[in-house]
Design an enzyme around this catalytic site. Structure first.
Site, PDB file in Angstrom:
ATOM      1  CG  ASP A   1       6.827 -32.341 -11.567  1.00 50.23           C
ATOM      2  OD1 ASP A   1       6.660 -33.557 -11.736  1.00 50.23           O
ATOM      3  OD2 ASP A   1       6.841 -31.797 -10.453  1.00 50.23           O
TER       4      ASP A   1
ATOM      5  CG  ASP B   1       4.993 -33.564  -8.583  1.00 44.30           C
ATOM      6  OD1 ASP B   1       5.504 -34.686  -8.516  1.00 44.30           O
ATOM      7  OD2 ASP B   1       5.414 -32.588  -7.952  1.00 44.30           O
TER       8      ASP B   1
ATOM      9  CG  ASP C   1       6.721 -28.903  -6.881  1.00 43.06           C
ATOM     10  OD1 ASP C   1       6.630 -30.049  -7.367  1.00 43.06           O
ATOM     11  OD2 ASP C   1       7.190 -28.680  -5.767  1.00 43.06           O
TER      12      ASP C   1
ATOM     13  CB  CYS D   1      -0.910   0.013   1.225  1.00 44.05           C
ATOM     14  SG  CYS D   1       0.029   0.213   2.740  1.00 44.05           S
TER      15      CYS D   1
ATOM     16  CB  CYS E   1       4.405  -0.364   2.342  1.00 46.33           C
ATOM     17  SG  CYS E   1       3.141  -1.382   3.073  1.00 46.33           S
TER      18      CYS E   1
END
Lengths: 51, 733
Positions: free
Chosen positions: B630, B449, B626, B40, B43
């Site tokens: 894969d 997976d 992941d 935001c 920050c």
């Protein structure tokens, strides 16, 4: 009809000013962070002071 | 070993970022940092004000959209570390920003589209002003001189604007034509150019059919759609890039004098030595030089259990060191890592898949000949049968092309995709590929997976005895270590006070001299008990007056995994589990997730072959995975997804990446894709109905410029509003 000779160039000139302003804005990065710019208005330039 | 490992840590300290600093012509040092955790304006203000308070800092600007902080200061390069430390004090993590090329290309494209849109909009507004006068004066109030002046003025504004704003379409259409193919931009470019040419010839001849306003409003609307589309995609891409930034932590390069310097992984050369702290990913392929540890290889092999590794053992980039700090002697450059073989498999799979032709382009493939045939028929009909001269007959024919210009079609697809991508982004799904949504809508089989996909990426603690005083003691001890197992034990009782004076013996465990004697938390051997079964990552707690207690890591199903799988089944899709792990590790997870179709022990090529077999059998497969192992399967499948923590190569291979731990993202993705497809079909159907109404009017020669302008605006509005429906209601998931 003479009014047209003044008004049409005037309208186009105003439009051109807007267009150049837009070019300047894009080129100088005004659109690079649209979200951030919207939030920056809440920032207090006064350092240290909480808003 | 222990001494060597602890010695390394003393020499270490946080590595310096000086290597990332650049020197500008103005003598200022500069660094680009990616700041995580910014969400935001507050920050942004906190970070900028904190840095502005330092007199040495010349400028600090944080971009909220890209989380990119650009800092410039006077003085030494080493100040970069001070800046990162200052930001860390505020609670944000700053890492060097390295993906310059991707974002720069995106920014340049966005700028081109913005400028083209600005020019088209300006010209449209001004030509429209003149057009209104022409439309209103059409019934004879306006003299031919004034009309001619207005037409010439329109041409004067419109011609350069069309030449400038139409470039994105002309370039793309030209590229397609040169390759002997056609795409959406071919009929759009043809429509715009014909409209302009005809309006110009009418202006010269003093005729009534001026459509400059139509051509310009068409360009304006289409450019707006393109720009939004580009913005949504660039945002998704920068989201994915951000994940890569976070994963691509700088590698700690050991300098000869014993200190460390943070460098990008790509800069590691064979023969250099790198220090890998506990809990960090290994940045380059090589062999362990010093240090006994456990290595988590799940991203490479799919095995969830960490393996013991010591001096002389080979390690690959992408593995995680979860034991003690180690020094790795790099054998391959950081950017030419292990995965060379995997990259070959990946490229082979991508070539085999070939280009997927987007629905809109397929529609255009038969739309164009039909419309152009109709225009030709109109010309010939009016000229040969209708008794008109060839010039008015040509005007009618071109009007048909203008009216049938697939404006609604050109807008319908990008707008729907923008809305769908926005909705997916809200659910934490980042869409990377342009045609992924269309491909996902056809999926009838989902392949998962196991490690890190069906299960959470971080192993959790196996159940421990429910004795509060034991948990309290273990958690109090574990607070002293950053070891993953210690962190998991700490989570048993986060409120427990951290014990004072705990000694961490690297590679072995934690020791605390309690009032009744030494308390140890660490490896079985060190605690003097028999090790548990299997090569588990385990720790034992031995304390006077207590039986030895074992803490072991175990794999844990993602929350919502069983519900998401049930949902996928309920929508008529087959669900399969393909794992590289051992049978014994896969079976319980498959049972827990309610899957009976599973295969274990698959090599990366085997996984890809299994997926390819199903794709060839006519199945539309969504692959979810992941690991580096894969990646070839992800590229082989019809469409693919990877979780946010996935390896770089898998994130790159996948069409979509999702954040967060819930597996519900998978059915959500498929549901939004199905809904988007139905809306795209409705919009295409609508375009056909619209053409079915207006093209006969144009063929009959009854269209005026204002009717053309109105019809175009109305159809654009209709398809946009229809696309917005995607935001309403549940995903049907």
């Amino acid at each position: 009809m003479n009014a047209l000779l003044l008004l049409i160039p005037l309208a186009l000139a105003l439009g051109c000013i807007g267009l150049f302003a837009f070019f300047w804005a894009v080129r100088s990065g005004q659109y690079d962070d649209i979200e951030g710019a919207a939030e920056r208005i809440f920032n207090d330039d006064n350092e240290g002071g909480e808003p | 070993m222990t001494a060597a490992a602890s010695g390394l840590q003393v020499a270490g300290g946080p590595p310096t970022l000086a290597g990332y600093v650049t020197r500008g012509a103005d003598g200022l040092s500069a660094i680009d940092l990616f700041v995580d955790g910014i969400h935001c304006g507050g920050c942004v203000r906190k970070v900028e004000n904190r840095l502005a308070a330092d007199a040495r800092i010349a400028s600090a600007r944080l971009n909220l959209s890209t989380r990119r902080l650009q800092v410039r200061w006077r003085g030494a390069r080493g100040m970069a570390d001070t800046i990162v430390a200052a930001i860390a004090e505020l609670g944000y993590a700053a890492t060097p920003y390295a993906q310059e090329d991707v974002t720069a290309a995106d920014a340049a494209r966005a700028r081109t589209l913005q400028l083209a849109f600005g020019v088209a909009f300006f010209a449209m507004a001004n030509v429209m002003m003149l057009s209104w006068a022409l439309w209103v004066g059409d019934d004879g109030d306006m003299g031919p001189g004034t009309r001619g002046l207005f037409q010439w003025l329109s041409a004067l504004v419109a011609l350069p604007a069309i030449a400038y704003a139409g470039r994105p379409f002309f370039a793309s259409a030209w590229a397609a034509l040169r390759q002997g193919s056609t795409n959406m931009d071919v009929p759009i470019a043809a429509g715009v150019l014909l409209t302009t040419a005809m309006s110009l010839s009418e202006t010269v001849r003093g005729g009534p059919h001026i459509y400059f306003d139509g051509a310009l409003s068409l360009l304006t609307v289409l450019l707006l759609g393109r720009w939004l589309d580009q913005r949504a995609r660039s945002r998704a891409r920068s989201g994915v890039t951000r994940l890569a930034e976070l994963a691509a932590r700088p590698v700690a390069l050991l300098l000869p004098e014993g200190s460390t310097e943070a460098v990008p992984a790509a800069r590691i050369r064979p023969g250099q030595r790198i220090l890998v702290a506990a809990g960090e990913r290994i940045g380059a392929d090589g062999r362990i030089e010093t240090g006994e540890t456990r290595i988590e290889t799940s991203l490479i092999t799919g095995e969830w259990l960490p393996q013991a590794a010591g001096p002389g053992d080979a390690v690959l980039a992408g593995m995680t060191n979860i034991g003690a700090p180690i020094v790795v002697h790099a054998e391959r450059a950081g950017n030419a890592s292990s995965v060379a073989e995997m990259v070959q498999l990946l490229e082979a799979a991508e070539q085999k898949k070939g280009g997927y032709v987007a629905l809109a382009d397929r529609v255009v493939g038969f739309y164009t000949p039909v419309v152009h045939g109709l225009a030709l028929a109109t010309f010939l009909g009016w000229w040969l049968l209708g008794g008109l001269g060839w010039q008015p007959a040509l005007v009618h024919a071109v009007t048909v092309l203008i009216i049938a210009c697939p404006c609604a079609l050109g807008l319908a697809v990008p707008v729907t995709q923008v809305v769908a991508a926005g909705r997916l982004m809200k659910s934490g799904i980042l869409l990377k590929s342009e045609t992924a949504l269309e491909r996902a809508a056809e999926v009838n089989m989902v392949v998962f997976d196991k490690t890190g996909t069906l299960t959470l990426p971080a192993a959790a603690l196996a159940p421990v005895p429910d004795r509060p005083e034991v948990r309290r003691l273990a958690a109090g001890l574990a607070a002293a270590s950053l070891h993953p197992l210690a962190r998991a034990i700490r989570a048993l009782d986060p409120e427990a006070p951290a014990l004072d004076g705990v000694i961490e013996v690297p590679g072995l465990g934690l020791l605390w001299a309690g009032p009744e004697g030494d308390i140890r938390l660490g490896s079985a051997e060190w605690c003097g008990v028999a090790a548990g079964e299997g090569p588990q990552a385990e720790a034992w707690l031995v304390a006077p007056g207590l039986p030895a207690i074992r803490f072991a890591l175990t794999q844990q199903l993602r929350p919502d995994a069983d519900r998401s799988i049930a949902l996928l089944r309920a929508t008529g899709r087959e669900v399969v589990l393909l794992s590289g792990d051992r049978d014994a590790a896969v079976a319980p997870i498959a049972a827990e997730a309610g899957l009976d179709a599973w295969q274990a022990g698959l090599l990366p090529a085997g996984k890809a072959a299994e997926v390819a077999r199903r794709v060839q059998a006519g199945q539309q497969v969504l692959m979810v995975g992941d690991g580096i192992n894969d990646a070839p399967a992800l590229a082989t499948a019809t469409v693919s997804m990877a979780p946010g923590h996935a390896s770089d190569i898998s994130r790159n291979a996948a069409d979509a990446v999702w954040l967060g731990s819930s597996l519900a993202a998978v059915p959500e993705f498929l549901a939004v894709a199905a809904k988007a497809r139905s809306i795209i079909r409705q919009n295409i159907g609508f375009s056909f109905v619209y053409n079915a109404i207006w093209v006969p009017v144009a063929v009959a020669g009854l269209v005026n410029p204002w009717i053309a302008a109105l019809a175009m605006a109305a159809s654009s509005l209709a398809v946009t509003l229809n696309a917005l429906r995607l935001n309403r209601g549940g995903g049907g998931a």
